[in-house]
Scaffold this active site. Structure first.
Site, mmCIF file in Angstrom:
data_model
loop_
_atom_site.group_PDB
_atom_site.id
_atom_site.type_symbol
_atom_site.label_atom_id
_atom_site.label_comp_id
_atom_site.label_asym_id
_atom_site.label_seq_id
_atom_site.Cartn_x
_atom_site.Cartn_y
_atom_site.Cartn_z
ATOM 1 N N GLY A 36 0.814 -1.213 0.000
ATOM 2 C CA GLY A 36 0.000 0.000 0.000
ATOM 3 C C GLY A 36 0.845 1.260 0.000
ATOM 4 O O GLY A 36 2.009 1.229 -0.395
ATOM 5 N N LEU A 38 0.415 3.611 -2.054
ATOM 6 C CA LEU A 38 0.780 3.440 -3.465
ATOM 7 C C LEU A 38 1.264 4.746 -4.073
ATOM 8 O O LEU A 38 0.748 5.821 -3.782
ATOM 9 C CB LEU A 38 -0.422 2.901 -4.249
ATOM 10 C CG LEU A 38 -0.940 1.549 -3.752
ATOM 11 C CD1 LEU A 38 -2.143 1.113 -4.600
ATOM 12 C CD2 LEU A 38 0.139 0.473 -3.794
ATOM 13 N N HIS A 39 2.270 4.628 -4.931
ATOM 14 C CA HIS A 39 2.800 5.775 -5.675
ATOM 15 C C HIS A 39 2.879 5.385 -7.148
ATOM 16 O O HIS A 39 2.501 4.252 -7.520
ATOM 17 C CB HIS A 39 4.162 6.191 -5.106
ATOM 18 C CG HIS A 39 5.143 5.065 -4.965
ATOM 19 N ND1 HIS A 39 5.637 4.366 -6.047
ATOM 20 C CD2 HIS A 39 5.699 4.503 -3.857
ATOM 21 C CE1 HIS A 39 6.472 3.431 -5.614
ATOM 22 N NE2 HIS A 39 6.511 3.479 -4.295
ATOM 23 N N HIS A 42 4.328 1.962 -8.114
ATOM 24 C CA HIS A 42 3.411 0.820 -8.026
ATOM 25 C C HIS A 42 2.482 0.781 -9.253
ATOM 26 O O HIS A 42 2.180 -0.294 -9.784
ATOM 27 C CB HIS A 42 2.535 0.932 -6.775
ATOM 28 C CG HIS A 42 3.285 0.822 -5.473
ATOM 29 N ND1 HIS A 42 3.370 1.859 -4.581
ATOM 30 C CD2 HIS A 42 3.971 -0.211 -4.909
ATOM 31 C CE1 HIS A 42 4.061 1.473 -3.516
ATOM 32 N NE2 HIS A 42 4.445 0.229 -3.686
ATOM 33 N N ASP A 155 13.387 -3.253 -5.611
ATOM 34 C CA ASP A 155 13.768 -4.207 -4.559
ATOM 35 C C ASP A 155 14.447 -5.395 -5.248
ATOM 36 O O ASP A 155 13.880 -6.479 -5.376
ATOM 37 C CB ASP A 155 12.528 -4.626 -3.769
ATOM 38 C CG ASP A 155 11.868 -3.423 -3.117
ATOM 39 O OD1 ASP A 155 12.325 -3.005 -2.060
ATOM 40 O OD2 ASP A 155 10.915 -2.871 -3.702
ATOM 41 N N ARG A 192 8.512 5.006 1.526
ATOM 42 C CA ARG A 192 9.278 5.547 2.648
ATOM 43 C C ARG A 192 9.836 6.941 2.366
ATOM 44 O O ARG A 192 10.290 7.607 3.291
ATOM 45 C CB ARG A 192 10.410 4.582 3.043
ATOM 46 C CG ARG A 192 9.902 3.317 3.719
ATOM 47 C CD ARG A 192 11.026 2.480 4.311
ATOM 48 N NE ARG A 192 10.527 1.431 5.180
ATOM 49 C CZ ARG A 192 10.384 0.144 4.837
ATOM 50 N NH1 ARG A 192 10.690 -0.252 3.617
ATOM 51 N NH2 ARG A 192 9.915 -0.734 5.703
HETATM 52 P P1 AMP Z 1 6.175 -2.166 -1.632
HETATM 53 O O1 AMP Z 1 4.766 -1.713 -1.506
HETATM 54 O O2 AMP Z 1 7.177 -1.085 -1.375
HETATM 55 O O3 AMP Z 1 6.458 -3.451 -0.912
HETATM 56 O O4 AMP Z 1 6.400 -2.499 -3.156
HETATM 57 C C1 AMP Z 1 5.508 -3.316 -3.871
HETATM 58 C C2 AMP Z 1 6.098 -3.617 -5.224
HETATM 59 O O5 AMP Z 1 6.324 -2.392 -5.911
HETATM 60 C C3 AMP Z 1 7.454 -4.324 -5.130
HETATM 61 O O6 AMP Z 1 7.527 -5.279 -6.185
HETATM 62 C C4 AMP Z 1 8.423 -3.198 -5.350
HETATM 63 O O7 AMP Z 1 9.650 -3.614 -5.887
HETATM 64 C C5 AMP Z 1 7.670 -2.340 -6.341
HETATM 65 N N1 AMP Z 1 8.146 -0.966 -6.318
HETATM 66 C C6 AMP Z 1 8.229 -0.131 -5.256
HETATM 67 N N2 AMP Z 1 8.763 1.049 -5.631
HETATM 68 C C7 AMP Z 1 9.034 0.942 -6.968
HETATM 69 C C8 AMP Z 1 9.603 1.813 -7.935
HETATM 70 N N3 AMP Z 1 10.031 3.042 -7.618
HETATM 71 N N4 AMP Z 1 9.716 1.372 -9.200
HETATM 72 C C9 AMP Z 1 9.313 0.121 -9.527
HETATM 73 N N5 AMP Z 1 8.773 -0.740 -8.665
HETATM 74 C C10 AMP Z 1 8.631 -0.346 -7.398
#
Ligand code: AMP
Length: 287
Positions: A36, A38-39, A42, A155, A192
């Site tokens: 969540g 979300l940006h 995502h 990641d 973050r």
């Molecule tokens: P998170 O919500 O941060 O756990 O991320 C969920 C998914 O979004 C994971 O597969 C992350 O690698 C991907 N993600 C997060 N930030 C980015 C970004 N800036 N560019 C591409 N994928 C992202």
């Protein structure tokens, strides 16, 4: 095509019923796991998923198992209504938003450990992280029966761990990787980043700059140890605090490279560093 008919389900039974109905109609399903907040990064994963399968499922679950007690589980940004709006705006079909008791029933006692690739870097800095990630991702893949699942290169080590997990357990899903979405100044988008003050946000652009410079130095034939040292010095000079790691590693198994020139190996530079109270991670190809 973007529309606003996002459906929200909170139980595994409801998720499975919807996926079964889609599959019965001949549609493939892609899962995009998230925590969540979300940006736009995502949302690029959702859009990439839509090019793979007719039906997109985004999971939104802040997974307690991947946070250590001293980490930011309680502070992690949450905003389900806004997340739902963003998913609807890009035409995502379903949001799976279980609560922790749906995911981890009382007595839950199974853990998945992906040895090797999960051990250095993030695994060393956050010993319980990849166990928690592998366990929840395995559950999500099994729960959703998705044909595809999209993960971000942001990641990078996590992506390698999940590829290994899927191969080792013969999970019938294709893992799709998405390039890192960045802000104009190069900082990787991250939930973050919301923790950063205005001053810290300005300094944060030094992170991708240091990676790019070190990656280029090695791609141009420079020594790996010198490039790593220069990258760390650049971060310290910019105002970063502790650097958990800044390493150039083999791109698929993350084994050590160097200390001399990279030769024919495929390299990836990965970093985790603290800016004030915020821990930022990033990575790039050495090419
Ligand atoms: P998170 O919500 O941060 O756990 O991320 C969920 C998914 O979004 C994971 O597969 C992350 O690698 C991907 N993600 C997060 N930030 C980015 C970004 N800036 N560019 C591409 N994928 C992202």
């Amino acid at each position: 095509m973007p529309h606003t008919s996002l459906k929200i389900v909170r139980t595994v039974a409801d998720l499975r019923a919807q996926v079964a109905a889609w599959k019965a109609a001949g549609d493939e399903v892609v899962l995009i796991p998230t925590m969540g907040a979300l940006h736009d990064g995502h949302l690029t994963l959702i859009k990439l998923g839509q090019t793979k399968a007719r039906r997109t499922v985004a999971s939104v679950f802040v997974n307690p198992k991947q946070f250590a007690p001293h980490e930011d589980f309680d502070a992690y940004p949450r905003g389900e209504a806004i997340d739902a709006e963003k998913l609807a705006s890009v035409g995502c079909d379903l949001m799976f938003a279980p609560d922790a008791s749906e995911m981890y029933a009382p007595g839950f006692s199974t853990a998945i450990n992906v040895a090797g690739v999960s051990e250095p870097l993030e695994g060393a800095a956050r010993p319980q992280f990849f166990g928690g990630v592998a366990t929840v991702v395995a559950k999500l893949l099994i729960q959703s029966q998705a044909d595809y699942a999209v993960f971000g290169e942001k990641d990078y080590q996590q992506l390698q761990v999940i590829k290994r997990l899927v191969r080792d357990l013969d999970l019938p899903v294709e893992i799709v990787s998405a390039p890192t979405a960045r802000a104009e100044d190069g900082l990787a988008l991250s939930s973050r980043n919301a923790y950063l003050s205005v001053e810290e946000r300005a300094i944060a652009a030094a992170l991708p700059q240091a990676l790019r410079a070190a990656a280029k130095a090695v791609a141009d034939g420079g020594r790996i140890d010198a490039a790593e040292a220069a990258g760390k010095a650049a971060l310290a000079a910019a105002g970063f605090g502790q650097i958990d790691y800044l390493d150039i590693r083999e791109a698929s198994d993350l084994s050590k490279l160097g200390p001399g020139p990279i030769g024919q190996a495929q390299g990836r530079i990965l970093v985790a560093a603290w800016l004030g109270k915020t821990r930022l991670i990033d990575n790039m190809a050495v090419a």
